[in-house]
Every structure is written in structure tokens, then in C-alpha cells.
Design a protein around this motif. Structure first.
Motif, PDB file in Angstrom:
ATOM      1  N   MET A 142       0.750  -1.077  -0.038  1.00 59.77           N
ATOM      2  CA  MET A 142       0.051   0.124  -0.448  1.00 59.77           C
ATOM      3  C   MET A 142       1.014   1.339  -0.191  1.00 59.77           C
ATOM      4  O   MET A 142       1.750   1.565   0.788  1.00 59.77           O
ATOM      5  N   GLY A 143       0.627   2.646  -0.536  1.00 67.48           N
ATOM      6  CA  GLY A 143       1.732   3.624  -1.070  1.00 67.48           C
ATOM      7  C   GLY A 143       3.017   3.208  -2.093  1.00 67.48           C
ATOM      8  O   GLY A 143       2.953   4.381  -1.856  1.00 67.48           O
ATOM      9  N   ALA A 144       3.067   2.628  -2.280  1.00 71.14           N
ATOM     10  CA  ALA A 144       4.235   1.849  -3.521  1.00 71.14           C
ATOM     11  C   ALA A 144       3.857   2.775  -4.626  1.00 71.14           C
ATOM     12  O   ALA A 144       5.023   3.456  -5.270  1.00 71.14           O
ATOM     13  N   GLY A 145       3.042   3.593  -4.566  1.00 73.57           N
ATOM     14  CA  GLY A 145       2.252   4.751  -6.181  1.00 73.57           C
ATOM     15  C   GLY A 145       2.080   3.256  -7.495  1.00 73.57           C
ATOM     16  O   GLY A 145       2.721   3.813  -8.385  1.00 73.57           O
ATOM     17  N   LYS A 146       1.704   2.138  -7.297  1.00 70.66           N
ATOM     18  CA  LYS A 146       0.604   1.053  -8.295  1.00 70.66           C
ATOM     19  C   LYS A 146      -0.022   1.965  -9.154  1.00 70.66           C
ATOM     20  O   LYS A 146       0.294   2.634  -9.833  1.00 70.66           O
ATOM     21  N   THR A 147      -1.100   2.532  -8.153  1.00 70.06           N
ATOM     22  CA  THR A 147      -2.073   3.199  -9.169  1.00 70.06           C
ATOM     23  C   THR A 147      -1.273   4.224  -9.242  1.00 70.06           C
ATOM     24  O   THR A 147      -1.327   5.038 -11.021  1.00 70.06           O
ATOM     25  N   THR A 148      -0.774   5.444  -9.258  1.00 66.03           N
ATOM     26  CA  THR A 148      -0.109   6.502  -9.571  1.00 66.03           C
ATOM     27  C   THR A 148       0.735   6.289 -10.401  1.00 66.03           C
ATOM     28  O   THR A 148       0.553   7.331 -12.057  1.00 66.03           O
ATOM     29  N   GLY A 153      -2.907  -4.142  -2.739  1.00 63.54           N
ATOM     30  CA  GLY A 153      -1.655  -4.473  -2.356  1.00 63.54           C
ATOM     31  C   GLY A 153      -0.746  -5.636  -1.578  1.00 63.54           C
ATOM     32  O   GLY A 153      -0.086  -5.904  -1.413  1.00 63.54           O
ATOM     33  N   ARG A 179       4.193   8.514   3.002  1.00 58.68           N
ATOM     34  CA  ARG A 179       2.887   8.888   2.048  1.00 58.68           C
ATOM     35  C   ARG A 179       1.317   8.735   2.269  1.00 58.68           C
ATOM     36  O   ARG A 179       0.313   9.600   1.322  1.00 58.68           O
ATOM     37  N   ARG A 186      -8.087   3.006   3.447  1.00 58.51           N
ATOM     38  CA  ARG A 186      -7.370   1.718   3.233  1.00 58.51           C
ATOM     39  C   ARG A 186      -7.169   0.816   4.200  1.00 58.51           C
ATOM     40  O   ARG A 186      -6.759   1.008   5.667  1.00 58.51           O
ATOM     41  N   ARG A 215      12.376   8.380  -5.155  1.00 61.14           N
ATOM     42  CA  ARG A 215      11.955   8.983  -6.613  1.00 61.14           C
ATOM     43  C   ARG A 215      11.071   9.307  -6.493  1.00 61.14           C
ATOM     44  O   ARG A 215       9.806   8.628  -6.599  1.00 61.14           O
TER      45      ARG A 215
HETATM   46  N1  LIG Z   1       7.181   7.959  -6.100  1.00 62.83           N
HETATM   47  C1  LIG Z   1       6.259   8.972  -5.150  1.00 62.83           C
HETATM   48  N2  LIG Z   1       6.573   9.473  -4.362  1.00 62.83           N
HETATM   49  C2  LIG Z   1       5.623  10.311  -3.618  1.00 62.83           C
HETATM   50  N3  LIG Z   1       4.408   9.741  -3.618  1.00 62.83           N
HETATM   51  C3  LIG Z   1       4.380   8.522  -4.817  1.00 62.83           C
HETATM   52  C4  LIG Z   1       4.935   8.622  -5.381  1.00 62.83           C
HETATM   53  N4  LIG Z   1       4.547   7.374  -5.717  1.00 62.83           N
HETATM   54  C5  LIG Z   1       3.106   7.736  -5.461  1.00 62.83           C
HETATM   55  N5  LIG Z   1       2.883   8.531  -3.941  1.00 62.83           N
HETATM   56  C6  LIG Z   1       1.957   9.113  -2.969  1.00 62.83           C
HETATM   57  O1  LIG Z   1       1.683   8.059  -2.231  1.00 62.83           O
HETATM   58  C7  LIG Z   1       0.738   7.771  -2.476  1.00 62.83           C
HETATM   59  C8  LIG Z   1       0.380   6.411  -2.234  1.00 62.83           C
HETATM   60  O2  LIG Z   1       0.736   6.767  -4.167  1.00 62.83           O
HETATM   61  P1  LIG Z   1      -1.198   5.016  -4.454  1.00 62.83           P
HETATM   62  O3  LIG Z   1      -1.880   5.262  -4.275  1.00 62.83           O
HETATM   63  O4  LIG Z   1      -0.245   5.074  -5.821  1.00 62.83           O
HETATM   64  O5  LIG Z   1      -0.170   4.365  -3.921  1.00 62.83           O
HETATM   65  P2  LIG Z   1      -0.680   2.496  -4.153  1.00 62.83           P
HETATM   66  O6  LIG Z   1       0.512   1.462  -4.691  1.00 62.83           O
HETATM   67  O7  LIG Z   1      -1.992   2.323  -5.233  1.00 62.83           O
HETATM   68  O8  LIG Z   1      -1.707   1.888  -3.115  1.00 62.83           O
HETATM   69  P3  LIG Z   1      -2.508   0.461  -3.165  1.00 62.83           P
HETATM   70  O9  LIG Z   1      -1.895  -0.520  -2.285  1.00 62.83           O
HETATM   71  O10 LIG Z   1      -3.067   1.105  -1.529  1.00 62.83           O
HETATM   72  O11 LIG Z   1      -3.605   1.562  -3.585  1.00 62.83           O
HETATM   73  C9  LIG Z   1      -0.428   9.125  -3.062  1.00 62.83           C
HETATM   74  O12 LIG Z   1      -0.646  10.331  -2.654  1.00 62.83           O
HETATM   75  C10 LIG Z   1       0.924   9.182  -4.594  1.00 62.83           C
HETATM   76  O13 LIG Z   1       0.278  10.189  -4.539  1.00 62.83           O
END
Ligand SMILES: Nc1ncnc2c1ncn2[C@@H]1O[C@H](COP(=O)(O)OP(=O)(O)OP(=O)(O)O)[C@@H](O)[C@H]1O
Ligand SMILES: O=C(O)C1=C[C@@H](O)[C@@H](O)[C@H](O)C1
Ligand SMILES: [Mg+2]
Length: 168
Positions: free
Chosen positions: A10-16, A78, A109, A116, A150
Motif C-alpha cells: 500500500m502506498g508504493a505508487g502502483k495506481t499513480t 497491495g 505517503r 485503506r 524517486r
Molecule cells: N514516487 C512517489 N513519490 C512520492 N509520493 C508518491 C510516489 N508514488 C505515489 N506517491 C503518493 O503516495 C500515495 C499512494 O500512492 P498510490 O495510491 O499510487 O499507491 P498504491 O500503491 O496504489 O496503494 P494501494 O495498494 O493501497 O492501492 C499517493 O498520495 C501518491 O500521490
């Protein structure tokens, strides 16, 4: 091109990252969490609260198998790697990219995030335990990228060049 599966905690940035990667590669993007929410007509938090985590995991398994396995970026929940069946499916049908991120940065993050359920219910020490338990499964990916310090654009650029230069 085979499906690209983005995995990670969770929060690794997969969606973004997935959204941006889809734009750059001009591929459609499907997020398994968003897809489940749309199909079931409830938020993930409500599914956990009303039907339980076990039912959510069954939805997750079904959805993964139903989605296309070519010309698509699939951003996963996640916990998708918990089930061995899911790990095998992704590995056999696509390119699995693990977005790694150190725990301290994940907590930063997600500090203000209330969507979640596992994060709401558990203390940081329990999240650490969950993270460590899942690490070996995440690491079974074809490609691992450390996202800790990054930017999203930088991560996407790295993925694109790895895909171009690799056997995928
Ligand atoms: N490389 C990055 N650097 C800084 N902040 C980031 C980065 N990638 C994502 N974020 C931020 O971290 C938060 C979580 O990102 P995101 O929702 O993409 O995670 P996820 O991996 O999809 O989580 P989940 O498994 O819960 O769906 C968001 O606020 C996003 O803007
Ligand atoms: O890490 C997990 O187990 C989860 C992550 C989210 O993406 C959602 O799939 C759900 O909140 C469970
Ligand atoms: Mg996500």
C-alpha cells in the motif's frame, strides 16, 4: 505486448505510476481495486467491513483472471501477492513489476489516507510485520524498482527503458 502487472505494498505508487505508464505507453490501465469497487458497487472499505477480507480476496482472485492479459497495464491491490494462485497467474501471463518502497516512506505517503482498511485497523508495528511477510512474494516479480526517493516520472522512465531493453 504481454500485460504489465504493477505490484507492491500500500502506498508504493502502483495506481499513480500505472496511470502515467499507461499514458506514456499508450495502453489502457485497469486498477484491480477500482474494478472491484465498480463491479461490487461498494468501496473497498465497505467490502471489508460488510463482507470481510476473505470475500474481498475472492473478488480479487476472480477479477485478476477475468482481465485482459495483453496490451494493458494492470495496477494491483497491495495484497494481490498473498495468494499463490495470483502470483503464478501474473507471472505466467504478463510482466510483473514490483514497486518497492521503504516502510518509513510508505507511512509518510499514507499518513492522511483513510481509504485503506488494513491501514486503519493496524498499528505501524503490525504493518511492518505485514510488509516483511509479503516481501519475499513481492520479490518474485520479473522486475523490481525501488521507488523510495524517486519521482513518479523518473520511475516511469526507468520502467519504459527496462521494457525496451529487455526480452519482454
Ligand atoms: N514516487 C512517489 N513519490 C512520492 N509520493 C508518491 C510516489 N508514488 C505515489 N506517491 C503518493 O503516495 C500515495 C499512494 O500512492 P498510490 O495510491 O499510487 O499507491 P498504491 O500503491 O496504489 O496503494 P494501494 O495498494 O493501497 O492501492 C499517493 O498520495 C501518491 O500521490
Ligand atoms: O495491502 C492490502 O492488503 C490491500 C491494499 C489495497 O490496495 C486494497 O486492495 C485493500 O485495502 C487491501
Ligand atoms: Mg492502488
Amino acid at each position: 505486448m504481454k500485460a504489465i502487472y504493477l505490484t507492491g505494498f500500500m502506498g508504493a505508487g502502483k495506481t499513480t505510476v500505472g496511470k502515467r505508464l499507461g499514458e506514456v505507453l499508450q495502453l489502457p490501465v485497469i486498477d484491480t481495486d477500482a474494478y472491484i469497487e465498480q463491479q461490487v458497487g461498494k468501496t473497498i472499505a465497505d467490502i471489508f467491513a460488510e463482507e470481510g477480507e476473505g470475500v474481498f480476496r475472492a473478488y480479487e482472485r476472480e477479477v485478476l483472471k477475468k482481465l485482459p492479459t495483453e496490451h494493458i497495464v494492470i495496477t494491483t491491490g497491495g495484497g494481490i501477492v498473498i495468494q499463490e494462485e495470483n502470483r503464478r497467474f501474473m507471472s505466467n501471463h504478463g510482466i510483473v513489476i514490483y514497486l518497492h518502497c521503504e516502510l518509513h516512506e510508505l507511512f509518510r505517503r499514507l499518513a492522511d489516507d483513510a481509504t485503506r482498511p488494513l491501514l486503519m485497523e493496524n498499528k505501524q508495528s503490525q504493518m511492518k510485520q505485514l510488509f516483511e511477510q509479503r516481501l519475499p512474494w513481492y520479490r518474485q516479480a520479473h522486475i523490481t524498482i525501488d521507488t523510495t526517493n524517486r519521482t513518479v516520472d523518473d520511475i516511469v522512465e526507468t520502467i519504459v527503458s527496462l521494457l525496451k531493453s529487455s526480452r519482454f
